[in-house]
Scaffold this motif. Structure first.
Motif, PDB file in Angstrom:
ATOM      1  N   LEU A   1       9.974  62.179 -35.356  1.00  0.00           N
ATOM      2  CA  LEU A   1       8.621  62.052 -34.824  1.00  0.00           C
ATOM      3  C   LEU A   1       7.690  63.002 -35.549  1.00  0.00           C
ATOM      4  CD1 LEU A   1       9.473  61.914 -31.052  1.00  0.00           C
ATOM      5  CD2 LEU A   1       8.322  60.134 -32.338  1.00  0.00           C
ATOM      6  N   LEU A   2       6.511  62.518 -35.841  1.00  0.00           N
ATOM      7  CA  LEU A   2       5.526  63.302 -36.566  1.00  0.00           C
ATOM      8  C   LEU A   2       4.168  63.115 -35.902  1.00  0.00           C
ATOM      9  CD1 LEU A   2       4.693  64.902 -39.175  1.00  0.00           C
ATOM     10  CD2 LEU A   2       4.395  62.673 -40.262  1.00  0.00           C
ATOM     11  N   LEU A   3       3.500  64.218 -35.574  1.00  0.00           N
ATOM     12  CA  LEU A   3       2.138  64.182 -35.054  1.00  0.00           C
ATOM     13  C   LEU A   3       1.233  64.621 -36.201  1.00  0.00           C
ATOM     14  CD1 LEU A   3       0.202  63.908 -32.622  1.00  0.00           C
ATOM     15  CD2 LEU A   3       0.623  66.317 -32.147  1.00  0.00           C
ATOM     16  N   ARG A   4       0.309  63.736 -36.598  1.00  0.00           N
ATOM     17  CA  ARG A   4      -0.531  64.039 -37.755  1.00  0.00           C
ATOM     18  C   ARG A   4      -1.915  63.430 -37.568  1.00  0.00           C
ATOM     19  NH1 ARG A   4      -1.193  59.392 -40.319  1.00  0.00           N
ATOM     20  NH2 ARG A   4       0.437  57.829 -40.348  1.00  0.00           N
ATOM     21  N   PRO A   5      -2.902  63.929 -38.344  1.00  0.00           N
ATOM     22  CA  PRO A   5      -4.250  63.354 -38.257  1.00  0.00           C
ATOM     23  C   PRO A   5      -4.252  61.885 -38.686  1.00  0.00           C
ATOM     24  CG  PRO A   5      -4.311  65.482 -39.362  1.00  0.00           C
ATOM     25  CD  PRO A   5      -2.858  65.100 -39.216  1.00  0.00           C
ATOM     26  N   LEU A   6      -5.103  61.122 -38.054  1.00  0.00           N
ATOM     27  CA  LEU A   6      -5.299  59.713 -38.380  1.00  0.00           C
ATOM     28  C   LEU A   6      -5.814  59.568 -39.810  1.00  0.00           C
ATOM     29  CD1 LEU A   6      -5.664  56.740 -37.180  1.00  0.00           C
ATOM     30  CD2 LEU A   6      -8.028  57.414 -36.756  1.00  0.00           C
TER      31      LEU A   6
ATOM     32  N   PHE B   1       0.494  55.221 -26.024  1.00  0.00           N
ATOM     33  CA  PHE B   1       1.827  55.419 -26.600  1.00  0.00           C
ATOM     34  C   PHE B   1       2.703  54.218 -26.305  1.00  0.00           C
ATOM     35  CE2 PHE B   1      -0.062  59.472 -25.730  1.00  0.00           C
ATOM     36  CZ  PHE B   1       0.206  60.217 -26.864  1.00  0.00           C
ATOM     37  N   LEU B   2       3.380  53.712 -27.330  1.00  0.00           N
ATOM     38  CA  LEU B   2       4.352  52.642 -27.128  1.00  0.00           C
ATOM     39  C   LEU B   2       5.535  53.195 -26.333  1.00  0.00           C
ATOM     40  CD1 LEU B   2       4.399  50.946 -30.663  1.00  0.00           C
ATOM     41  CD2 LEU B   2       3.268  50.130 -28.577  1.00  0.00           C
ATOM     42  N   PRO B   3       6.307  52.319 -25.660  1.00  0.00           N
ATOM     43  CA  PRO B   3       7.437  52.792 -24.842  1.00  0.00           C
ATOM     44  C   PRO B   3       8.385  53.735 -25.586  1.00  0.00           C
ATOM     45  CG  PRO B   3       7.041  50.479 -24.417  1.00  0.00           C
ATOM     46  CD  PRO B   3       6.115  50.869 -25.540  1.00  0.00           C
ATOM     47  N   VAL B   4       8.637  53.505 -26.860  1.00  0.00           N
ATOM     48  CA  VAL B   4       9.574  54.319 -27.629  1.00  0.00           C
ATOM     49  C   VAL B   4       9.095  55.769 -27.765  1.00  0.00           C
ATOM     50  CG1 VAL B   4       8.591  53.770 -29.892  1.00  0.00           C
ATOM     51  CG2 VAL B   4      11.018  54.335 -29.713  1.00  0.00           C
ATOM     52  N   ALA B   5       7.801  55.996 -27.597  1.00  0.00           N
ATOM     53  CA  ALA B   5       7.243  57.336 -27.767  1.00  0.00           C
ATOM     54  C   ALA B   5       7.007  58.054 -26.438  1.00  0.00           C
ATOM     55  CB  ALA B   5       5.929  57.245 -28.543  1.00  0.00           C
TER      56      ALA B   5
ATOM     57  N   GLY C   1       7.250  64.193 -24.092  1.00  0.00           N
ATOM     58  CA  GLY C   1       6.257  65.257 -24.104  1.00  0.00           C
ATOM     59  C   GLY C   1       5.173  65.099 -25.156  1.00  0.00           C
ATOM     60  N   LEU C   2       5.147  63.941 -25.820  1.00  0.00           N
ATOM     61  CA  LEU C   2       4.167  63.747 -26.892  1.00  0.00           C
ATOM     62  C   LEU C   2       2.737  63.688 -26.371  1.00  0.00           C
ATOM     63  CD1 LEU C   2       6.173  61.163 -28.972  1.00  0.00           C
ATOM     64  CD2 LEU C   2       5.599  63.486 -29.665  1.00  0.00           C
TER      65      LEU C   2
ATOM     66  N   ALA D   1       0.051  58.919 -16.648  1.00  0.00           N
ATOM     67  CA  ALA D   1      -1.026  59.588 -17.379  1.00  0.00           C
ATOM     68  C   ALA D   1      -1.833  60.474 -16.431  1.00  0.00           C
ATOM     69  CB  ALA D   1      -1.930  58.565 -18.057  1.00  0.00           C
ATOM     70  N   ILE D   2      -2.163  59.954 -15.260  1.00  0.00           N
ATOM     71  CA  ILE D   2      -2.944  60.718 -14.292  1.00  0.00           C
ATOM     72  C   ILE D   2      -2.197  61.978 -13.884  1.00  0.00           C
ATOM     73  CG2 ILE D   2      -3.903  60.693 -11.947  1.00  0.00           C
ATOM     74  CD1 ILE D   2      -4.478  57.652 -12.473  1.00  0.00           C
ATOM     75  N   ARG D   3      -0.886  61.862 -13.637  1.00  0.00           N
ATOM     76  CA  ARG D   3      -0.082  63.039 -13.287  1.00  0.00           C
ATOM     77  C   ARG D   3      -0.124  64.080 -14.404  1.00  0.00           C
ATOM     78  NH1 ARG D   3       3.687  59.543 -11.131  1.00  0.00           N
ATOM     79  NH2 ARG D   3       5.054  59.769 -12.925  1.00  0.00           N
TER      80      ARG D   3
END
Length: 164
Positions: free
Chosen positions: A6-11, A92-96, A100-101, A132-134
């Motif tokens: 998994l990678l979090l990066r700028p669009l 987020f798609l189900p796989v993600a 904690g993403l 999401a609300i939680r």
């Protein structure tokens, strides 16, 4: 279970079609579609890179094994003169999910917002998105009674605000 990368990066501009697809797929998964009475025509959806390349804005995507599987961003709250930003397009798609993403991305977005001088962060969502609300509640967002700015999110009946 295999190790997922998994990678979090700028669009990037090349991500526009992929993140638009994620947003459409997740919206459909939760029934947030036109046939259910939701307003889904977002003129910016296929051009998020251009939108979030503006000053005081940012968007990040989550990449899994080379595929965009989620994202979220921050931008100035439209029609608002105060130093208020909006947490936007967290999908987020189900796989993600469940890793904690969303929390990581929301914290990154709020850190960026503080660096830009924003004093509050606003968001709108729908009651259908209970997880999401939680998360937003855990991050310190408080429910507020009325909409702020002019987001155009007529279907989002849950509105929240956080002091940064």
């Amino acid at each position: 279970m295999h190790n997922i990368d998994l990678l979090l990066r700028p669009l990037s501009a090349a991500d526009n079609p992929a993140i638009a697809g994620v947003i459409r797929d997740v919206s459909a998964e939760f029934g947030l579609t036109a046939d259910r009475g939701y307003t889904v025509a977002d003129p910016n959806l296929d051009h998020l890179y251009e939108l979030y390349s503006q000053p005081d804005s940012a968007y990040w995507v989550v990449e899994l094994d080379g595929y965009v599987v989620g994202g979220g961003g921050i931008a100035p709250l439209q029609c608002c003169t105060e130093a208020i930003c909006e947490l936007q397009k967290m999908y987020f798609l189900p796989v993600a999910r469940g890793q904690g993403l969303a929390r990581t991305l929301a914290l990154k977005a709020m850190g960026f917002a503080r660096e830009q001088g924003y004093q509050h962060c606003y968001l709108e969502t729908t009651a259908l998105l209970t997880r999401a609300i939680r998360l937003y509640e855990q991050l310190g967002f408080k429910h507020i009674d009325s909409a702020m700015g002019c987001t155009g999110h007529v279907d989002c009946e849950v509105r929240m605000l956080k002091t940064l």
